[in-house]
Design a protein around this motif. Structure first.
Motif, PDB file in Angstrom:
ATOM      1  N   VAL A   9     -29.644  29.253   1.028  1.00 35.95           N
ATOM      2  CA  VAL A   9     -29.902  30.437   1.853  1.00 35.95           C
ATOM      3  C   VAL A   9     -28.949  30.551   3.036  1.00 35.95           C
ATOM      4  N   ALA A  10     -28.486  29.420   3.570  1.00 36.69           N
ATOM      5  CA  ALA A  10     -27.619  29.474   4.749  1.00 36.69           C
ATOM      6  C   ALA A  10     -26.144  29.346   4.391  1.00 36.69           C
ATOM      7  N   GLY A  11     -25.854  28.678   3.278  1.00 38.23           N
ATOM      8  CA  GLY A  11     -24.475  28.425   2.878  1.00 38.23           C
ATOM      9  C   GLY A  11     -24.086  26.989   3.184  1.00 38.23           C
ATOM     10  N   ALA A  12     -23.319  26.389   2.303  1.00 36.02           N
ATOM     11  CA  ALA A  12     -22.913  24.996   2.490  1.00 36.02           C
ATOM     12  C   ALA A  12     -22.062  24.816   3.738  1.00 36.02           C
ATOM     13  N   ASP A  13     -21.421  25.893   4.200  1.00 37.03           N
ATOM     14  CA  ASP A  13     -20.578  25.805   5.389  1.00 37.03           C
ATOM     15  C   ASP A  13     -21.398  25.818   6.675  1.00 37.03           C
ATOM     16  N   ARG A  14     -22.720  25.984   6.570  1.00 40.67           N
ATOM     17  CA  ARG A  14     -23.573  26.077   7.756  1.00 40.67           C
ATOM     18  C   ARG A  14     -24.483  24.868   7.925  1.00 40.67           C
ATOM     19  N   VAL A  15     -24.352  23.870   7.099  1.00 41.18           N
ATOM     20  CA  VAL A  15     -25.209  22.688   7.177  1.00 41.18           C
ATOM     21  C   VAL A  15     -24.365  21.487   7.580  1.00 41.18           C
ATOM     22  N   LEU A  16     -24.891  20.708   8.521  1.00 35.43           N
ATOM     23  CA  LEU A  16     -24.203  19.564   9.097  1.00 35.43           C
ATOM     24  C   LEU A  16     -25.057  18.315   8.922  1.00 35.43           C
ATOM     25  N   LEU A  17     -24.419  17.188   8.730  1.00 40.96           N
ATOM     26  CA  LEU A  17     -25.140  15.926   8.575  1.00 40.96           C
ATOM     27  C   LEU A  17     -25.905  15.589   9.852  1.00 40.96           C
ATOM     28  N   GLY A  18     -27.180  15.187   9.685  1.00 39.15           N
ATOM     29  CA  GLY A  18     -27.992  14.785  10.833  1.00 39.15           C
ATOM     30  C   GLY A  18     -28.933  13.664  10.464  1.00 39.15           C
ATOM     31  N   SER A  19     -29.141  12.731  11.400  1.00 39.45           N
ATOM     32  CA  SER A  19     -29.986  11.570  11.096  1.00 39.45           C
ATOM     33  C   SER A  19     -31.143  11.372  12.048  1.00 39.45           C
ATOM     34  N   ASP A  20     -31.118  12.005  13.249  1.00 39.31           N
ATOM     35  CA  ASP A  20     -32.093  11.720  14.318  1.00 39.31           C
ATOM     36  C   ASP A  20     -32.010  10.248  14.740  1.00 39.31           C
ATOM     37  N   PHE A  21     -30.818   9.699  14.722  1.00 32.18           N
ATOM     38  CA  PHE A  21     -30.573   8.314  15.124  1.00 32.18           C
ATOM     39  C   PHE A  21     -31.111   8.065  16.525  1.00 32.18           C
ATOM     40  N   PRO A  22     -31.832   6.942  16.746  1.00 32.46           N
ATOM     41  CA  PRO A  22     -32.267   5.957  15.760  1.00 32.46           C
ATOM     42  C   PRO A  22     -33.779   5.984  15.548  1.00 32.46           C
ATOM     43  N   PHE A  23     -34.405   7.125  15.721  1.00 27.93           N
ATOM     44  CA  PHE A  23     -35.863   7.190  15.716  1.00 27.93           C
ATOM     45  C   PHE A  23     -36.449   7.082  14.310  1.00 27.93           C
ATOM     46  N   ASP A  24     -37.737   6.745  14.250  1.00 27.39           N
ATOM     47  CA  ASP A  24     -38.366   6.491  12.952  1.00 27.39           C
ATOM     48  C   ASP A  24     -38.537   7.745  12.110  1.00 27.39           C
ATOM     49  N   MET A  25     -38.507   8.922  12.732  1.00 26.37           N
ATOM     50  CA  MET A  25     -38.596  10.158  11.959  1.00 26.37           C
ATOM     51  C   MET A  25     -37.231  10.640  11.488  1.00 26.37           C
ATOM     52  N   GLY A  26     -36.219   9.821  11.688  1.00 27.47           N
ATOM     53  CA  GLY A  26     -34.899  10.111  11.164  1.00 27.47           C
ATOM     54  C   GLY A  26     -34.675   9.388   9.850  1.00 27.47           C
ATOM     55  N   THR A  27     -33.429   9.207   9.507  1.00 31.03           N
ATOM     56  CA  THR A  27     -33.074   8.472   8.301  1.00 31.03           C
ATOM     57  C   THR A  27     -32.055   7.399   8.640  1.00 31.03           C
ATOM     58  N   GLU A  28     -32.233   6.230   8.057  1.00 29.98           N
ATOM     59  CA  GLU A  28     -31.290   5.131   8.261  1.00 29.98           C
ATOM     60  C   GLU A  28     -30.042   5.303   7.400  1.00 29.98           C
ATOM     61  N   ASP A  29     -30.109   6.195   6.423  1.00 32.95           N
ATOM     62  CA  ASP A  29     -28.990   6.386   5.490  1.00 32.95           C
ATOM     63  C   ASP A  29     -28.730   7.885   5.311  1.00 32.95           C
ATOM     64  N   PRO A  30     -28.146   8.534   6.325  1.00 36.18           N
ATOM     65  CA  PRO A  30     -27.964   9.979   6.224  1.00 36.18           C
ATOM     66  C   PRO A  30     -27.046  10.400   5.091  1.00 36.18           C
ATOM     67  N   VAL A  31     -26.024   9.601   4.798  1.00 36.16           N
ATOM     68  CA  VAL A  31     -25.121   9.956   3.700  1.00 36.16           C
ATOM     69  C   VAL A  31     -25.836   9.822   2.357  1.00 36.16           C
ATOM     70  N   GLY A  32     -26.663   8.782   2.220  1.00 35.54           N
ATOM     71  CA  GLY A  32     -27.437   8.628   0.998  1.00 35.54           C
ATOM     72  C   GLY A  32     -28.422   9.773   0.801  1.00 35.54           C
ATOM     73  N   ALA A  33     -29.051  10.218   1.898  1.00 30.34           N
ATOM     74  CA  ALA A  33     -29.972  11.350   1.805  1.00 30.34           C
ATOM     75  C   ALA A  33     -29.239  12.605   1.382  1.00 30.34           C
ATOM     76  N   LEU A  34     -28.028  12.775   1.864  1.00 25.88           N
ATOM     77  CA  LEU A  34     -27.220  13.924   1.460  1.00 25.88           C
ATOM     78  C   LEU A  34     -26.820  13.813  -0.007  1.00 25.88           C
ATOM     79  N   ARG A  35     -26.438  12.613  -0.432  1.00 22.37           N
ATOM     80  CA  ARG A  35     -26.025  12.419  -1.821  1.00 22.37           C
ATOM     81  C   ARG A  35     -27.172  12.729  -2.792  1.00 22.37           C
TER      82      ARG A  35
END
Length: 340
Positions: free
Chosen positions: A282-308
């Protein structure tokens, strides 16, 4: 050359801010409201969780080691939203944003090319917001972080027009990251204050910016919405229907609400590859950026893996992983080489 991996949603804890507000009128009341909104069980978990993460939130060397482990080349760092303190008077608010901007800039200066920062703007005093933004930019930060609203004011409030105008004029980034939810005690168990509250606040704040015409008036605004924009992108069809079916809903913005999603940037932190795929649709691949919420527990320890896990095309994967952020933030490649 392969783009660096860029995490645009990472935080810093600034003890100096909490020291300067300690004991001030309004702090106890704000903390009581926060406690009611979250509930005792959530607070019992959150305290130790944050305590365990203090080194990653404050020590540049520890942060860089964690980034290396994640395969992240660059972080865009913003102050912990707990530092907003939107209850504060003008004098205190001035001290808060100046301290936030200066300490974040100092943290980033310890790792040039790998750490970039955002400051704070006191939304409770709209007249200070432009000064806070300018102060952040003068210290080498790329913009400011704001919440979804301030007491008694939504982001559609005309009092914020000078702030939006200045942000567009300077090319500053505005990172929309909610803190607290006005549904209050309805969400005071099972951590609903975060799991439901944060996506709801994102959706409300973005809807105010869209339906009020803010994004029509400032089309060049560099707005990044945390948590994938919350519920809005996946339910934008309801907004489009209201815009076309009702004169009150369609009065403030020139185009269907869904069209404005392509003017906003979103982080990828949605915790579900299917939702991430929908966001990109809906937004386009050019409008999404990698995010992890580092280093809180509601984030992800593996942002690249989550993207993959979203199984994107190679072009879209590389864009979200870092290419989009490099273009938006005008970044140079850091000295550390290699990405996963």
């Amino acid at each position: 050359m392969t783009s660096p991996t860029v995490d645009v949603h990472a935080h810093i804890l600034i003890p100096e801010i909490e020291a300067l507000v300690a004991g001030l009128p309004g702090l106890a009341e704000a903390r009581e409201l926060d406690a009611r909104r979250n509930g005792p069980a959530a607070l019992a978990v959150s305290g130790p969780m944050v305590g365990e993460r203090v080194p990653r939130l404050t020590d540049t060397a520890v942060r860089l080691a964690a980034m290396d482990k994640q395969g992240v080349d660059i972080q865009l760092i913003s102050p912990s939203p707990s530092h907003y303190h939107y209850w504060a008077d003008e004098n205190t608010a001035d001290k808060v944003y100046r301290t936030a901007n200066e300490m974040t800039a100092a943290h980033c200066a310890a790792a040039p090319g790998r750490l970039y920062g955002l400051g704070l703007a006191p939304l409770q005093h709209p007249g200070q917001a432009v000064h806070a933004l300018d102060h952040a930019l003068e210290r080498g930060l790329l913009g400011v972080e704001i919440s979804s609203h301030a007491p008694g004011r939504e982001l559609s409030d005309p009092a914020y027009e000078p702030f939006w105008s200045r942000a567009e004029e300077t090319g500053a980034v505005v990172f929309l990251h909610p803190f607290g939810c006005t549904l209050d005690e309805r969400l005071d168990r099972w951590y609903l204050s975060n799991t439901v509250g944060q996506p709801a606040e994102n959706a409300v704040a973005l809807s105010h910016l869209i339906f009020s015409g803010v994004l029509d008036r400032y089309p060049g605004l560099k707005l990044i919405a945390a948590h994938g924009g919350g519920y809005l992108p996946t339910h934008i069809g309801r907004s489009d229907h209201a815009w076309s079916a009702r004169t009150d809903a369609g009065a403030g913005c020139a185009q269907p609400p869904s069209s404005y999603l392509k003017r906003i940037h979103f982080d990828s932190l949605v915790h579900d590859p299917r939702v991430l795929s929908s966001l990109i649709d809906v937004a386009g691949a050019d409008r999404v950026l990698l995010g992890s919420d580092f280093p809180f527990d509601m984030g992800t320890e593996d942002p690249v893996g989550a993207l993959r896990a979203a199984r994107l095309s190679t072009t879209d994967f590389d864009a979200v992983r870092g290419g989009n952020a490099v273009a938006l933030l005008r970044l140079a490649r850091p000295q550390r080489g290699g990405t996963p």
